[in-house]
Design an enzyme around this catalytic site. Structure first.
Site, PDB file in Angstrom:
ATOM      1  N   THR A  95       0.856  -1.171   0.000  1.00 14.45           N
ATOM      2  CA  THR A  95       0.000   0.000   0.000  1.00 14.45           C
ATOM      3  C   THR A  95       0.893   1.222   0.000  1.00 14.45           C
ATOM      4  O   THR A  95       2.066   1.143   0.348  1.00 14.45           O
ATOM      5  CB  THR A  95      -0.872  -0.018   1.284  1.00 14.45           C
TER       6      THR A  95
ATOM      7  N   GLY B 238      -1.244  -4.030   5.487  1.00 18.58           N
ATOM      8  CA  GLY B 238      -2.138  -5.121   5.834  1.00 18.58           C
ATOM      9  C   GLY B 238      -2.669  -5.034   7.251  1.00 18.58           C
ATOM     10  O   GLY B 238      -3.114  -3.993   7.726  1.00 18.58           O
TER      11      GLY B 238
END
EC number: 2.3.2.2
Length: 565
Positions: free
Chosen positions: A374, A457
């Site tokens: 991300t 995550g």
């Protein structure tokens, strides 16, 4: 200091837990906090940070800067984000003096059903290929943010990314490392090798990378807005490619997509109002952890002590047990947010924490949530607007589905569904999966205090809580709070995959820097200790000081930069 193994990698292990030889004598800082009087940007790639600052110098606001920098990151850090992924954001609007949340997550294809997975004998949604692909929500998110808060024309926002995509840029260290790790597993998928390798290999550190296909995709978005992506040439190419690959995503799925403005949820932690977005994201878990931890007096519990780590891990286990059961798309399953944050419920759960024994809370086989990747970024402008934004393809570079001529990879966020009828997060057509990516924002006495995030995550709510404890409980500065060694508990029941209960209490990963006697004390309490190569997240932050000066910090485990003017 790049690691050979990627088993648990989301970032790099800190080189050292101490930098006490610096003149400031801040125990954990790798560098100084950045201060600026007018504007600040913090991203995981220095060139993207510079794009954000230039947009604000040219008359744009923090929202414009966030969009421009995110578009640039999609080019420069395809290992974590891109136009094929989803987006969430929290915006502080200086004009109305309010926070606004945006959920830009995409839905599953309407023609794909739970029965299809059952017919194929699958117990989990696959990690790669056509089945985990959901509608990309990032472009819609950009357009919604721009329509409501933006100042500059669209074409000006996308010009830097288009220029870099056309002329090229040098790939940075950490991104090159993860790019190289992704190539072997994604190269079998049509379109990937042609568009994301150089003769079958990843670009090396410092090597110039160009993506003219992405430049053309961004040009269509700049010219036509959301219709330049969700309709027309781009949408038709995606749908045609997906059909050829045995997928289910259609032009109708793309055309029908819409994100939504949502009201951030919050709790108060020692006088600080901490805001997260509601489910289908996992921000609620950070709030639940803070509620569980607040009664403990951390002025008497040192950072890095066995008691600190023990209490943190036990609070995480309790919050994540609820996360696995309740967090899902609110259009399909109502998450009892108020009940989960209520004083009575929190007190009853807190009573389960034992001072000298690790909880064996019902947990689940984790479905590699920590292998996702991300980007998190934040911007702030001279008028006081601030943006906390997170964007992801989920598992690193995504599903491997790389439509021809478009220059991006579709996300594999659908992997986060449960293939179990009746579960809140069970797969259904047109449904948003449970989401790991969460931006955060903190107000103090009704005014902006901190815009921050920690990507990675299941690490994200754990990282949010650790940053806030470092700042509020342990008195660290903004950079030190991010550089301090981190804790990551793994093994809680996951709201994905088979959702299988596990009763062994999980594993505590500790970054370099915790004392051997602390580790022994934790083991005596029943904790299983492990030393992973880096599931510890990626942090960026901007703080608004009382004199209206901005302070910025950037993750020492990534390639990033905080800068201002």
């Amino acid at each position: 200091m790049l690691r050979q193994s990627i088993l648990f990698c989301l970032c790099l292990v800190a080189v050292s837990a101490s930098a006490a030889d610096r003149l400031t004598d801040r125990a954990f800082s790798t560098r100084s906090v950045v201060y600026a009087p007018h504007a600040m940007a913090a991203t995981s790639q220095p060139l993207a940070t510079q794009v954000a600052l230039q947009i604000m110098r040219d008359g744009g606001n923090a929202i414009d800067a966030a969009i421009a920098a995110n578009a640039t990151l999609g080019l420069m850090e395809p290992t974590g984000n891109g136009v094929g992924g989803d987006l969430f954001a929290i915006v502080w609007d200086a004009k109305t003096q309010q926070l606004y949340g945006y959920n830009g997550s995409g839905r599953s294809p309407k023609s794909l059903s739970l029965a299809e997975f059952e017919k194929r004998g699958l117990q989990d949604v696959p990690s790669f290929g056509p089945l985990p692909v959901t509608v990309p929500g990032a472009v819609d998110g950009w357009m919604a943010l721009h329509q409501r808060f933006g100042k500059l024309p669209r074409k000006q926002l996308f010009a830097p990314a288009i220029q870099y995509a056309t002329q090229g840029f040098p790939v940075s260290d950490v991104i090159a490392y993860y790019w190289g790790a992704s190539v072997p597993r994604l190269s079998p998928y049509a379109g990937f090798k042609e568009q994301f390798t150089i003769d079958g290999r990843a670009p090396k550190t410092g090597e110039i990378w160009k993506n003219p296909n992405l430049a053309r995709t961004l040009q269509r978005i700049a010219a036509n807005g959301r219709d330049g992506f969700y309709r027309g040439e781009t949408a038709a190419t995606i749908a045609r490619y997906m059909a050829e690959q045995g997928g289910f995503l259609t032009e109708a799925d793309l055309a029908d997509h819409h994100g939504e403005w949502v009201t951030p949820i919050h709790t108060n932690y020692r006088g600080y109002d901490v805001y997260e977005l509601p489910p289908n994201g996992q921000g609620l878990a950070a709030l639940q952890m803070l509620e569980l931890l607040e009664p403990y007096d951390f002025s008497q519990i040192p950072f890095g002590s066995a008691e600190h780590i023990h209490l943190f891990v036990e609070a995480k286990k309790l919050a994540f047990a609820d996360r696995a059961k309740f967090y899902a798309d609110p259009a399909f399953a109502k998450t009892p947010v108020e009940a989960l944050l209520s004083a009575d419920y929190t007190a009853a759960r807190r009573a389960l924490i034992q001072p000298k024994a690790a909880l064996q809370v019902a947990a689940g086989e984790p479905k590699a949530l920590n292998e996702g990747d991300t980007i998190y970024m934040t911007t702030a402008d001279a008028d006081g607007n601030m943006v906390s934004l997170i964007q992801s393809n989920y598992r690193g570079m995504g599903s491997g589905m790389t439509p021809p001529g478009l220059g991006f990879i579709l996300q594999d966020r659908g992997e986060q569904f449960v293939l179990k009828p009746g579960h809140a997060n069970s797969f259904a057509p047109g449904k948003r999966p449970f989401h790991t990516i969460i931006p955060a924002f903190v107000l103090k006495d009704g005014a902006p205090w901190l815009s921050f995030g920690v990507m990675g995550g299941a690490m994200q709510p754990q990282g949010h809580v650790q940053i806030l404890m470092n700042l509020i409980d342990f008195g660290m500065n903004l950079q030190e709070a991010g550089d301090a060694p981190r804790i990551q508990h793994d093994g809680s029941t996951e709201p994905a995959g088979q959702n299988t209960p596990m009763l062994d209490g999980g594993i505590v990963n500790l970054e370099h820097g915790f004392a051997p006697e602390v580790i022994r004390s934790l083991m005596r309490r029943g904790h299983k200790i492990q030393f992973a190569d880096g599931p510890y997240g990626g942090y960026q932050a901007i703080q608004r000081l009382p004199n209206n000066v901005y302070a910025g910090a950037s993750e020492s485990r990534k390639d990033g930069q905080a800068a201002g003017y």
